[in-house]
Scaffold this motif. Structure first.
Motif, PDB file in Angstrom:
ATOM      1  N   GLY A 186       0.817  -1.222   0.000  1.00  0.00           N
ATOM      2  CA  GLY A 186       0.000   0.000   0.000  1.00  0.00           C
ATOM      3  C   GLY A 186       0.847   1.266   0.000  1.00  0.00           C
ATOM      4  N   PRO A 187       1.736   1.422   0.989  1.00  0.00           N
ATOM      5  CA  PRO A 187       2.609   2.603   0.984  1.00  0.00           C
ATOM      6  C   PRO A 187       3.508   2.674  -0.251  1.00  0.00           C
ATOM      7  CG  PRO A 187       2.580   1.631   3.153  1.00  0.00           C
ATOM      8  CD  PRO A 187       1.844   0.684   2.249  1.00  0.00           C
ATOM      9  N   ALA A 188       3.925   1.512  -0.768  1.00  0.00           N
ATOM     10  CA  ALA A 188       4.748   1.507  -1.982  1.00  0.00           C
ATOM     11  C   ALA A 188       3.959   2.057  -3.162  1.00  0.00           C
ATOM     12  CB  ALA A 188       5.241   0.100  -2.293  1.00  0.00           C
ATOM     13  N   ALA A 189       2.687   1.680  -3.266  1.00  0.00           N
ATOM     14  CA  ALA A 189       1.843   2.192  -4.351  1.00  0.00           C
ATOM     15  C   ALA A 189       1.655   3.699  -4.231  1.00  0.00           C
ATOM     16  CB  ALA A 189       0.488   1.484  -4.342  1.00  0.00           C
ATOM     17  N   VAL A 190       1.498   4.181  -3.007  1.00  0.00           N
ATOM     18  CA  VAL A 190       1.375   5.626  -2.796  1.00  0.00           C
ATOM     19  C   VAL A 190       2.666   6.328  -3.195  1.00  0.00           C
ATOM     20  CG1 VAL A 190       1.095   7.415  -1.035  1.00  0.00           C
ATOM     21  CG2 VAL A 190      -0.374   5.409  -1.005  1.00  0.00           C
ATOM     22  N   ALA A 191       3.812   5.734  -2.846  1.00  0.00           N
ATOM     23  CA  ALA A 191       5.103   6.324  -3.212  1.00  0.00           C
ATOM     24  C   ALA A 191       5.276   6.375  -4.729  1.00  0.00           C
ATOM     25  CB  ALA A 191       6.247   5.527  -2.580  1.00  0.00           C
ATOM     26  N   VAL A 192       4.845   5.320  -5.414  1.00  0.00           N
ATOM     27  CA  VAL A 192       4.937   5.287  -6.878  1.00  0.00           C
ATOM     28  C   VAL A 192       4.027   6.353  -7.487  1.00  0.00           C
ATOM     29  CG1 VAL A 192       4.387   3.903  -8.920  1.00  0.00           C
ATOM     30  CG2 VAL A 192       5.668   2.895  -7.032  1.00  0.00           C
ATOM     31  N   ALA A 193       2.815   6.467  -6.965  1.00  0.00           N
ATOM     32  CA  ALA A 193       1.887   7.490  -7.473  1.00  0.00           C
ATOM     33  C   ALA A 193       2.451   8.883  -7.248  1.00  0.00           C
ATOM     34  CB  ALA A 193       0.530   7.347  -6.793  1.00  0.00           C
ATOM     35  N   LEU A 194       3.033   9.106  -6.077  1.00  0.00           N
ATOM     36  CA  LEU A 194       3.660  10.402  -5.806  1.00  0.00           C
ATOM     37  C   LEU A 194       4.802  10.660  -6.785  1.00  0.00           C
ATOM     38  CD1 LEU A 194       4.051  12.953  -4.095  1.00  0.00           C
ATOM     39  CD2 LEU A 194       5.537  11.578  -2.617  1.00  0.00           C
ATOM     40  N   GLY A 195       5.571   9.625  -7.071  1.00  0.00           N
ATOM     41  CA  GLY A 195       6.673   9.766  -8.026  1.00  0.00           C
ATOM     42  C   GLY A 195       6.191  10.177  -9.409  1.00  0.00           C
ATOM     43  N   PHE A 196       5.097   9.572  -9.857  1.00  0.00           N
ATOM     44  CA  PHE A 196       4.545   9.939 -11.163  1.00  0.00           C
ATOM     45  C   PHE A 196       4.051  11.380 -11.165  1.00  0.00           C
ATOM     46  CE2 PHE A 196       4.171   5.330 -12.025  1.00  0.00           C
ATOM     47  CZ  PHE A 196       4.807   5.318 -13.249  1.00  0.00           C
ATOM     48  N   GLU A 197       3.431  11.789 -10.064  1.00  0.00           N
ATOM     49  CA  GLU A 197       2.953  13.175  -9.979  1.00  0.00           C
ATOM     50  C   GLU A 197       4.130  14.153  -9.966  1.00  0.00           C
ATOM     51  OE1 GLU A 197      -0.137  14.484 -10.142  1.00  0.00           O
ATOM     52  OE2 GLU A 197      -0.741  12.442 -10.628  1.00  0.00           O
ATOM     53  N   LEU A 198       5.167  13.833  -9.221  1.00  0.00           N
ATOM     54  CA  LEU A 198       6.337  14.714  -9.167  1.00  0.00           C
ATOM     55  C   LEU A 198       7.056  14.779 -10.510  1.00  0.00           C
ATOM     56  CD1 LEU A 198       7.867  13.882  -5.684  1.00  0.00           C
ATOM     57  CD2 LEU A 198       6.764  16.011  -6.396  1.00  0.00           C
ATOM     58  N   ALA A 199       7.023  13.684 -11.261  1.00  0.00           N
ATOM     59  CA  ALA A 199       7.692  13.653 -12.557  1.00  0.00           C
ATOM     60  C   ALA A 199       7.069  14.637 -13.540  1.00  0.00           C
ATOM     61  CB  ALA A 199       7.650  12.250 -13.140  1.00  0.00           C
ATOM     62  N   HIS A 200       5.820  14.987 -13.303  1.00  0.00           N
ATOM     63  CA  HIS A 200       5.135  15.916 -14.203  1.00  0.00           C
ATOM     64  C   HIS A 200       5.010  17.319 -13.605  1.00  0.00           C
ATOM     65  CE1 HIS A 200       4.235  12.746 -16.984  1.00  0.00           C
ATOM     66  NE2 HIS A 200       3.769  12.006 -15.995  1.00  0.00           N
TER      67      HIS A 200
END
Length: 57
Positions: free
Chosen positions: A20-34
Protein backbone atom coordinates in the motif's frame (compact mmCIF):
# COMPACT_ATOMS: atom_id res chain seq x y z
CA UNK A 1 15.84 6.28 -11.27
CA UNK A 2 17.13 2.72 -11.29
CA UNK A 3 18.66 3.21 -7.85
CA UNK A 4 15.30 4.26 -6.40
CA UNK A 5 13.59 1.29 -8.02
CA UNK A 6 16.11 -1.16 -6.60
CA UNK A 7 15.87 0.47 -3.17
CA UNK A 8 12.07 0.28 -3.22
CA UNK A 9 12.15 -3.37 -4.31
CA UNK A 10 14.60 -4.19 -1.52
CA UNK A 11 12.39 -2.49 1.06
CA UNK A 12 9.35 -4.42 -0.16
CA UNK A 13 11.21 -7.75 -0.11
CA UNK A 14 12.46 -7.18 3.45
CA UNK A 15 8.89 -6.25 4.41
CA UNK A 16 9.97 -2.81 5.58
CA UNK A 17 7.66 -1.26 2.99
CA UNK A 18 4.25 -2.79 2.42
CA UNK A 19 2.45 -2.79 -0.92
CA UNK A 20 0.00 0.00 0.00
CA UNK A 21 2.61 2.60 0.98
CA UNK A 22 4.75 1.51 -1.98
CA UNK A 23 1.84 2.19 -4.35
CA UNK A 24 1.38 5.63 -2.80
CA UNK A 25 5.10 6.32 -3.21
CA UNK A 26 4.94 5.29 -6.88
CA UNK A 27 1.89 7.49 -7.47
CA UNK A 28 3.66 10.40 -5.81
CA UNK A 29 6.67 9.77 -8.03
CA UNK A 30 4.55 9.94 -11.16
CA UNK A 31 2.95 13.17 -9.98
CA UNK A 32 6.34 14.71 -9.17
CA UNK A 33 7.69 13.65 -12.56
CA UNK A 34 5.14 15.92 -14.20
CA UNK A 35 5.62 18.86 -11.86
CA UNK A 36 7.95 21.84 -11.98
CA UNK A 37 10.09 20.12 -9.35
CA UNK A 38 11.01 17.27 -11.72
CA UNK A 39 14.34 18.74 -12.96
CA UNK A 40 15.49 19.48 -9.41
CA UNK A 41 14.54 16.00 -8.20
CA UNK A 42 16.25 14.36 -11.19
CA UNK A 43 19.44 16.33 -10.57
CA UNK A 44 19.41 15.42 -6.88
CA UNK A 45 18.99 11.74 -7.77
CA UNK A 46 21.89 11.97 -10.23
CA UNK A 47 24.08 13.56 -7.55
CA UNK A 48 23.22 10.87 -5.00
CA UNK A 49 23.88 8.12 -7.56
CA UNK A 50 27.29 9.64 -8.37
CA UNK A 51 28.09 9.89 -4.67
CA UNK A 52 27.16 6.25 -4.11
CA UNK A 53 29.22 5.14 -7.12
CA UNK A 54 32.29 6.84 -5.65
CA UNK A 55 32.06 4.95 -2.35
CA UNK A 56 34.54 2.14 -1.90
CA UNK A 57 32.83 -0.44 0.26
Amino acid sequence: MMVLGVLTAALIRTQRLRAGPAAVAVALGFELAHSQAAPVIAEACRCVAQLISRLHL
